[in-house]
Design an enzyme around this catalytic site. Structure first.
Site, PDB file in Angstrom:
ATOM      1  N   ASN A   9      -5.234   1.702   8.265  1.00  0.00           N
ATOM      2  CA  ASN A   9      -4.994   1.132   6.930  1.00  0.00           C
ATOM      3  C   ASN A   9      -3.930   0.052   7.100  1.00  0.00           C
ATOM      4  O   ASN A   9      -2.771   0.363   7.313  1.00  0.00           O
ATOM      5  CB  ASN A   9      -4.505   2.248   5.985  1.00  0.00           C
ATOM      6  CG  ASN A   9      -4.024   1.700   4.651  1.00  0.00           C
ATOM      7  OD1 ASN A   9      -4.365   0.576   4.272  1.00  0.00           O
ATOM      8  ND2 ASN A   9      -3.232   2.483   3.940  1.00  0.00           N
ATOM      9  N   LYS A  11      -2.841  -1.904   4.918  1.00  0.00           N
ATOM     10  CA  LYS A  11      -2.079  -2.158   3.684  1.00  0.00           C
ATOM     11  C   LYS A  11      -2.063  -3.674   3.413  1.00  0.00           C
ATOM     12  O   LYS A  11      -3.054  -4.342   3.676  1.00  0.00           O
ATOM     13  CB  LYS A  11      -0.672  -1.580   3.784  1.00  0.00           C
ATOM     14  CG  LYS A  11      -0.672  -0.140   4.281  1.00  0.00           C
ATOM     15  CD  LYS A  11       0.633   0.543   4.066  1.00  0.00           C
ATOM     16  CE  LYS A  11       0.614   1.886   4.781  1.00  0.00           C
ATOM     17  NZ  LYS A  11       1.593   2.809   4.271  1.00  0.00           N
ATOM     18  N   HIS A  94      -5.127   6.264  -2.453  1.00  0.00           N
ATOM     19  CA  HIS A  94      -3.938   6.244  -1.581  1.00  0.00           C
ATOM     20  C   HIS A  94      -2.690   6.456  -2.448  1.00  0.00           C
ATOM     21  O   HIS A  94      -2.628   5.972  -3.589  1.00  0.00           O
ATOM     22  CB  HIS A  94      -3.859   4.909  -0.835  1.00  0.00           C
ATOM     23  CG  HIS A  94      -2.851   4.932   0.266  1.00  0.00           C
ATOM     24  ND1 HIS A  94      -1.499   4.766   0.036  1.00  0.00           N
ATOM     25  CD2 HIS A  94      -2.979   5.137   1.599  1.00  0.00           C
ATOM     26  CE1 HIS A  94      -0.851   4.858   1.193  1.00  0.00           C
ATOM     27  NE2 HIS A  94      -1.725   5.083   2.154  1.00  0.00           N
ATOM     28  N   GLU A  96       0.080   5.082  -2.471  1.00  0.00           N
ATOM     29  CA  GLU A  96       0.720   3.847  -2.947  1.00  0.00           C
ATOM     30  C   GLU A  96       0.011   3.313  -4.195  1.00  0.00           C
ATOM     31  O   GLU A  96       0.642   2.751  -5.084  1.00  0.00           O
ATOM     32  CB  GLU A  96       0.763   2.810  -1.818  1.00  0.00           C
ATOM     33  CG  GLU A  96       1.793   3.200  -0.767  1.00  0.00           C
ATOM     34  CD  GLU A  96       1.515   2.678   0.630  1.00  0.00           C
ATOM     35  OE1 GLU A  96       0.673   1.778   0.796  1.00  0.00           O
ATOM     36  OE2 GLU A  96       2.154   3.195   1.575  1.00  0.00           O
ATOM     37  N   GLY A 172       4.924   6.031   6.360  1.00  0.00           N
ATOM     38  CA  GLY A 172       5.783   4.871   6.626  1.00  0.00           C
ATOM     39  C   GLY A 172       7.254   5.228   6.831  1.00  0.00           C
ATOM     40  O   GLY A 172       8.104   4.344   6.824  1.00  0.00           O
TER      41      GLY A 172
HETATM   42  C1  PEP Z   1      -1.003   5.234   5.395  1.00  0.00           C
HETATM   43  O1  PEP Z   1      -0.822   4.090   5.044  1.00  0.00           O
HETATM   44  O2  PEP Z   1      -1.926   5.881   4.896  1.00  0.00           O
HETATM   45  C2  PEP Z   1      -0.115   5.815   6.407  1.00  0.00           C
HETATM   46  C3  PEP Z   1      -0.335   7.046   6.803  1.00  0.00           C
HETATM   47  O3  PEP Z   1       0.896   5.015   6.871  1.00  0.00           O
HETATM   48  P1  PEP Z   1       1.839   5.288   8.149  1.00  0.00           P
HETATM   49  O4  PEP Z   1       0.929   5.665   9.296  1.00  0.00           O
HETATM   50  O5  PEP Z   1       2.550   4.003   8.382  1.00  0.00           O
HETATM   51  O6  PEP Z   1       2.750   6.422   7.804  1.00  0.00           O
END
Ligand code: PEP
Length: 259
Positions: A9, A11, A94, A96, A172
């Protein structure tokens, strides 16, 4: 035996030029890989990503979709538009988007059904906040999300869904759930699917772990009984690190070199 899914992902990262550069290197690094490798890219990168991965084992997905086919929805991209250009996967729900775009479970449910109606496999994200974990209600939160997000979804679609358990406190942040905790949550999700749809569907559904997956922890996480792969944010942005994660079972990694 469920095929592992390694999904990235990006983002809101990478331009179309970055996308071409990424796949210019990445494709070769995973050409022997037999897992289902998916990169969920920003809309602006979809054309470049589809072109760069033609005739490869890499699938391209999006990070969201609008469940309506068309209409007065400024700034949105419809499920039908994605179907028309050949998108086969999309992240849905997600954390976010739930947090910053007020996406409710009702809305997530509509998107999941619309995705399947348009031949797109949803990668549904569920998971608890740190506050919910500390209150001891993580399991309840996950079960409620699964129940609401899949409400009314027929079994022939449910068996194809990919669900990512993503504890919000691990996204993150560099903090990863222990492999035992991650496995327990993925198992809980599978058991809920079993109650809703029966054994066959529960054994087919792929349940991923997401939250600071890195080349150094992918092997131990993906080796657990109920973890069928990962949804990877930060570590999917660079071809080398994402390829190491996708190839988690190919190399015995020199952990010292990678930290
Ligand atoms: C995500 O964006 O779904 C995610 C798990 O990010 P990260 O791996 O950066 O924690």
């Amino acid at each position: 035996m469920r095929n592992k899914v390694i999904a990235g992902n990006w983002k809101m990262n990478h331009s179309p030029i970055d996308t071409r550069n990424f796949f210019g290197k990445f494709n070769d690094l995973v050409k022997e890989n037999n897992h289902e490798i998916i990169l969920c890219v920003p809309y602006i990168d979809v054309a470049a990503a589809l072109e760069s991965t033609e005739n490869t084992n890499i699938k391209i997905g999006t990070q969201n979709l609008n469940h309506e086919v068309a209409g007065a929805l400024t700034g949105d991209v419809s499920v039908k538009m994605l179907e028309d250009i050949g998108i086969k996967y999309s992240v849905i729900g997600h954390s976010e988007r739930r947090q910053y775009h007020n996406e409710t479970d009702d809305f997530v449910n509509l998107k999941i059904k619309a995705a399947f109606d348009h031949d797109i496999v949803p990668i549904l994200c569920v998971g608890e906040t740190l506050y919910e974990r500390e209150l001891g209600i993580a399991k309840e939160k996950i079960i409620i999300q699964i129940r609401k997000d899949l409400e009314g979804l027929p079994a022939n679609f449910a068996r194809k869904i990919i669900i990512a358990y993503e504890p919000i406190w691990a996204i993150g942040t560099g903090k990863t759930a222990s492999k035992e905790d991650a496995n327990e949550a993925c198992k809980l999700i599978r058991e809920e699917i079993r109650k809703m749809y029966g054994n066959d569907v529960a054994e087919e559904v792929r349940v991923l772990y997401g939250g600071s997956v890195k080349p150094t922890n992918a092997q131990e996480l993906f080796g657990m009984s109920d973890i069928d792969g990962g949804l990877v944010g930060g570590a999917s942005l660079e071809p080398d690190s994402f390829a190491q994660i996708a190839n988690f079972d190919k190399f015995s990694m020199n952990i010292g070199e990678m930290i």
